[in-house]
Design a protein around this motif. Sequence first.
Motif, PDB file in Angstrom:
ATOM      1  N   CYS A 356       0.827  -0.831  -0.081  1.00  0.00           N
ATOM      2  CA  CYS A 356      -0.027  -0.082  -0.164  1.00  0.00           C
ATOM      3  C   CYS A 356       0.831   1.590  -0.086  1.00  0.00           C
ATOM      4  O   CYS A 356       1.568   1.197   0.771  1.00  0.00           O
ATOM      5  N   THR A 357       0.273   2.026  -0.901  1.00  0.00           N
ATOM      6  CA  THR A 357       1.598   3.147  -0.936  1.00  0.00           C
ATOM      7  C   THR A 357       1.260   4.409  -0.023  1.00  0.00           C
ATOM      8  O   THR A 357       2.135   5.449   0.479  1.00  0.00           O
ATOM      9  N   HIS A 358      -0.147   4.314   1.414  1.00  0.00           N
ATOM     10  CA  HIS A 358      -0.704   5.346   2.102  1.00  0.00           C
ATOM     11  C   HIS A 358       0.019   4.517   3.334  1.00  0.00           C
ATOM     12  O   HIS A 358       0.723   5.211   3.816  1.00  0.00           O
ATOM     13  N   CYS A 359      -0.184   3.357   3.722  1.00  0.00           N
ATOM     14  CA  CYS A 359       0.308   3.113   4.782  1.00  0.00           C
ATOM     15  C   CYS A 359       1.078   1.907   4.614  1.00  0.00           C
ATOM     16  O   CYS A 359       2.126   1.667   5.927  1.00  0.00           O
ATOM     17  N   GLY A 360       1.861   1.732   3.530  1.00  0.00           N
ATOM     18  CA  GLY A 360       2.551   0.656   3.869  1.00  0.00           C
ATOM     19  C   GLY A 360       2.655  -0.923   3.680  1.00  0.00           C
ATOM     20  O   GLY A 360       2.904  -1.879   4.080  1.00  0.00           O
ATOM     21  N   PHE A 361       1.708  -2.059   4.252  1.00  0.00           N
ATOM     22  CA  PHE A 361       0.822  -2.887   4.512  1.00  0.00           C
ATOM     23  C   PHE A 361       1.185  -3.529   3.059  1.00  0.00           C
ATOM     24  O   PHE A 361       0.358  -2.786   2.357  1.00  0.00           O
ATOM     25  N   LYS A 362       2.234  -4.370   3.526  1.00  0.00           N
ATOM     26  CA  LYS A 362       2.033  -5.570   2.873  1.00  0.00           C
ATOM     27  C   LYS A 362       1.241  -6.971   2.035  1.00  0.00           C
ATOM     28  O   LYS A 362       0.485  -7.654   3.589  1.00  0.00           O
ATOM     29  N   ALA A 363       1.115  -7.368   1.340  1.00  0.00           N
ATOM     30  CA  ALA A 363      -0.146  -8.546   1.146  1.00  0.00           C
ATOM     31  C   ALA A 363       0.733  -9.431   0.127  1.00  0.00           C
ATOM     32  O   ALA A 363       1.492  -8.693  -1.381  1.00  0.00           O
ATOM     33  N   ARG A 364       0.133 -10.439   0.082  1.00  0.00           N
ATOM     34  CA  ARG A 364       0.649 -11.688  -0.063  1.00  0.00           C
ATOM     35  C   ARG A 364      -0.295 -11.504  -2.178  1.00  0.00           C
ATOM     36  O   ARG A 364       0.124 -11.508  -3.022  1.00  0.00           O
ATOM     37  N   GLN A 365      -1.555 -11.232  -2.309  1.00  0.00           N
ATOM     38  CA  GLN A 365      -2.839 -10.665  -2.896  1.00  0.00           C
ATOM     39  C   GLN A 365      -3.042  -9.376  -2.930  1.00  0.00           C
ATOM     40  O   GLN A 365      -2.877  -8.582  -2.242  1.00  0.00           O
ATOM     41  N   PHE A 366      -3.767  -8.923  -4.416  1.00  0.00           N
ATOM     42  CA  PHE A 366      -3.887  -7.244  -4.842  1.00  0.00           C
ATOM     43  C   PHE A 366      -5.555  -7.111  -4.446  1.00  0.00           C
ATOM     44  O   PHE A 366      -5.903  -7.922  -4.250  1.00  0.00           O
ATOM     45  N   TYR A 367      -5.275  -6.184  -3.537  1.00  0.00           N
ATOM     46  CA  TYR A 367      -6.655  -5.655  -2.850  1.00  0.00           C
ATOM     47  C   TYR A 367      -6.705  -4.005  -3.552  1.00  0.00           C
ATOM     48  O   TYR A 367      -5.626  -3.133  -3.494  1.00  0.00           O
ATOM     49  N   TRP A 368      -8.776  -4.046  -3.660  1.00  0.00           N
ATOM     50  CA  TRP A 368      -8.739  -3.068  -3.413  1.00  0.00           C
ATOM     51  C   TRP A 368      -8.776  -1.716  -3.162  1.00  0.00           C
ATOM     52  O   TRP A 368      -8.363  -0.248  -2.664  1.00  0.00           O
ATOM     53  N   GLN A 369      -9.205  -2.386  -1.764  1.00  0.00           N
ATOM     54  CA  GLN A 369      -9.054  -1.416  -0.554  1.00  0.00           C
ATOM     55  C   GLN A 369      -7.559  -1.920   0.437  1.00  0.00           C
ATOM     56  O   GLN A 369      -8.239  -3.492   0.386  1.00  0.00           O
ATOM     57  N   CYS A 370      -7.380  -1.227   0.621  1.00  0.00           N
ATOM     58  CA  CYS A 370      -5.759  -1.582   1.679  1.00  0.00           C
ATOM     59  C   CYS A 370      -6.296  -2.852   2.592  1.00  0.00           C
ATOM     60  O   CYS A 370      -7.434  -1.894   3.267  1.00  0.00           O
ATOM     61  N   PRO A 371      -6.533  -3.566   3.648  1.00  0.00           N
ATOM     62  CA  PRO A 371      -6.686  -3.818   4.991  1.00  0.00           C
ATOM     63  C   PRO A 371      -6.186  -3.177   6.008  1.00  0.00           C
ATOM     64  O   PRO A 371      -6.779  -3.548   7.066  1.00  0.00           O
ATOM     65  N   GLY A 372      -5.160  -2.524   5.668  1.00  0.00           N
ATOM     66  CA  GLY A 372      -3.888  -2.134   6.828  1.00  0.00           C
ATOM     67  C   GLY A 372      -5.174  -0.790   7.441  1.00  0.00           C
ATOM     68  O   GLY A 372      -5.251  -0.175   8.180  1.00  0.00           O
ATOM     69  N   CYS A 373      -4.912   0.572   5.802  1.00  0.00           N
ATOM     70  CA  CYS A 373      -5.709   1.638   6.259  1.00  0.00           C
ATOM     71  C   CYS A 373      -7.261   1.946   5.877  1.00  0.00           C
ATOM     72  O   CYS A 373      -7.427   2.818   5.803  1.00  0.00           O
ATOM     73  N   SER A 374      -7.520   0.378   5.564  1.00  0.00           N
ATOM     74  CA  SER A 374      -9.049   1.058   4.296  1.00  0.00           C
ATOM     75  C   SER A 374      -9.380   2.092   3.294  1.00  0.00           C
ATOM     76  O   SER A 374     -10.404   2.450   2.942  1.00  0.00           O
ATOM     77  N   LYS A 375      -8.544   3.043   2.758  1.00  0.00           N
ATOM     78  CA  LYS A 375      -7.779   3.051   1.381  1.00  0.00           C
ATOM     79  C   LYS A 375      -8.102   3.038   0.387  1.00  0.00           C
ATOM     80  O   LYS A 375      -8.193   1.514   0.319  1.00  0.00           O
ATOM     81  N   TRP A 376      -8.670   3.306  -0.721  1.00  0.00           N
ATOM     82  CA  TRP A 376      -8.962   2.283  -1.431  1.00  0.00           C
ATOM     83  C   TRP A 376      -7.923   2.742  -2.468  1.00  0.00           C
ATOM     84  O   TRP A 376      -7.116   3.820  -3.254  1.00  0.00           O
ATOM     85  N   GLU A 377      -7.554   2.042  -3.642  1.00  0.00           N
ATOM     86  CA  GLU A 377      -6.784   2.031  -4.598  1.00  0.00           C
ATOM     87  C   GLU A 377      -5.897   2.206  -4.127  1.00  0.00           C
ATOM     88  O   GLU A 377      -5.323   3.855  -4.822  1.00  0.00           O
ATOM     89  N   THR A 378      -5.100   2.052  -3.750  1.00  0.00           N
ATOM     90  CA  THR A 378      -3.598   3.078  -3.011  1.00  0.00           C
ATOM     91  C   THR A 378      -2.584   1.323  -3.400  1.00  0.00           C
ATOM     92  O   THR A 378      -1.636   1.355  -2.553  1.00  0.00           O
ATOM     93  N   TYR A 379      -3.386   0.212  -4.041  1.00  0.00           N
ATOM     94  CA  TYR A 379      -1.900  -0.457  -4.451  1.00  0.00           C
ATOM     95  C   TYR A 379      -1.657  -0.881  -5.749  1.00  0.00           C
ATOM     96  O   TYR A 379      -2.480  -0.997  -7.068  1.00  0.00           O
TER      97      TYR A 379
END
Length: 391
Positions: A356-379
């Motif tokens: 995630c470009t907003h909070c830096g949360f890393k994930a193995r799969q692509f998310y439209w909403q970051c599980p870390g900060c709940s922002k949209w389209e930040t991956y």
Amino acid sequence: MEFEIWWLLGIPFFFSLGWIAARVDIRQLISESSSLPKGYFKGLNFLLNEQPDKAIDAFIEILKLNPETVELHFALGNLFRRRGETERAIRVHQNLLSRPDLPIEQQTQAMFELGQDYLKAGLLDRAEETFNQLVAGQYAIPARKALLEIYQREKEWLRAIDAAYALQESGAGGRQKEIAQFYCEIAQDDLVHTNPEAAMQMLDKAIATDRHNVRAAILTGDIHLARGDVEQAVLAWRRVEQQSVPHVALVAQRLMDGYRKLERPQEGLKLLKSYMAETPSIDLLEVVFKATLELETVVEANQLVSSELRRTPTLLGLDKLLDARMMTAPPEVLPELSIVKNLVSGYAQKFTRYQCTHCGFKARQFYWQCPGCSKWETYPPRRTEELNVMN
């Protein structure tokens, strides 16, 4: 020379002035301290001794005797909330609201702070009820933002859409990106519950709201595929290139599978190779590499990976190159190649994440909403190693 003597004579004078000023400041400080209620120091002592419940009681008693300490209570409540002690924060702010003589402005502030306490504590029903009472006053925008957060947490997407539109109308900036994603969430649910017609209506609204929404194009293709219309599905997925070339990696496997069902796999492979020539991507390379092995030869697959590795040197690319090399390597070198392959694969797995470009949360799969900060389209649709190489 006379000028210098003048300044030397003036030094004692200025020193005296400084001493007098310091005495005045000290007297003022002592005067202000002595005017504070004794309960203030009692409550402070409880806080320092890790006895917050007793501190709250002491500060509440101060408020009863001296209403001018309201700001102290706001500061105390916010401190508890930041520390995660939401029950104590709620108690402080509820006590403020219970005072009939509290000015209306401070009542409104206390209500807003209480809503924040409920939200932090996960008491979403109480938080919603509280913030709904604030949507017409000075806290209208932050209250509406909080309501939008609540509806997203509860996955009440229709209410989230209404809240986002209300925020736009209140002058809080455009929310088209989020609104389009909310429509996509509804469409996703409809698709899961085998209601493609309703899903398509939601996607039409998503695209009308944000024509650059990649997710809507991908889901449109998925709906056509569910209906059995592979040709239209492929056309929908191909529209992703017009919206965002890097995102074609997300539909590469879908496209290749679609062209196989249409019995035109070579056309699909040619298309994906053209995408890869335009934008390097590990995920895209993975699909093209497998398709090249299937439809062409190991030698061509080897050349493909070698070329991509020279263009974008990554461990993930090297891992694919070793795969290709092991297919054509003599039996006597396979044990050594296998050791190298296992080492590279182990390290490469650490970089097969999106970030995630907003909070830096890393994930193995692509998310439209970051599980870390709940922002949209930040991956970004690229793995972390690719982004590091590109930077």
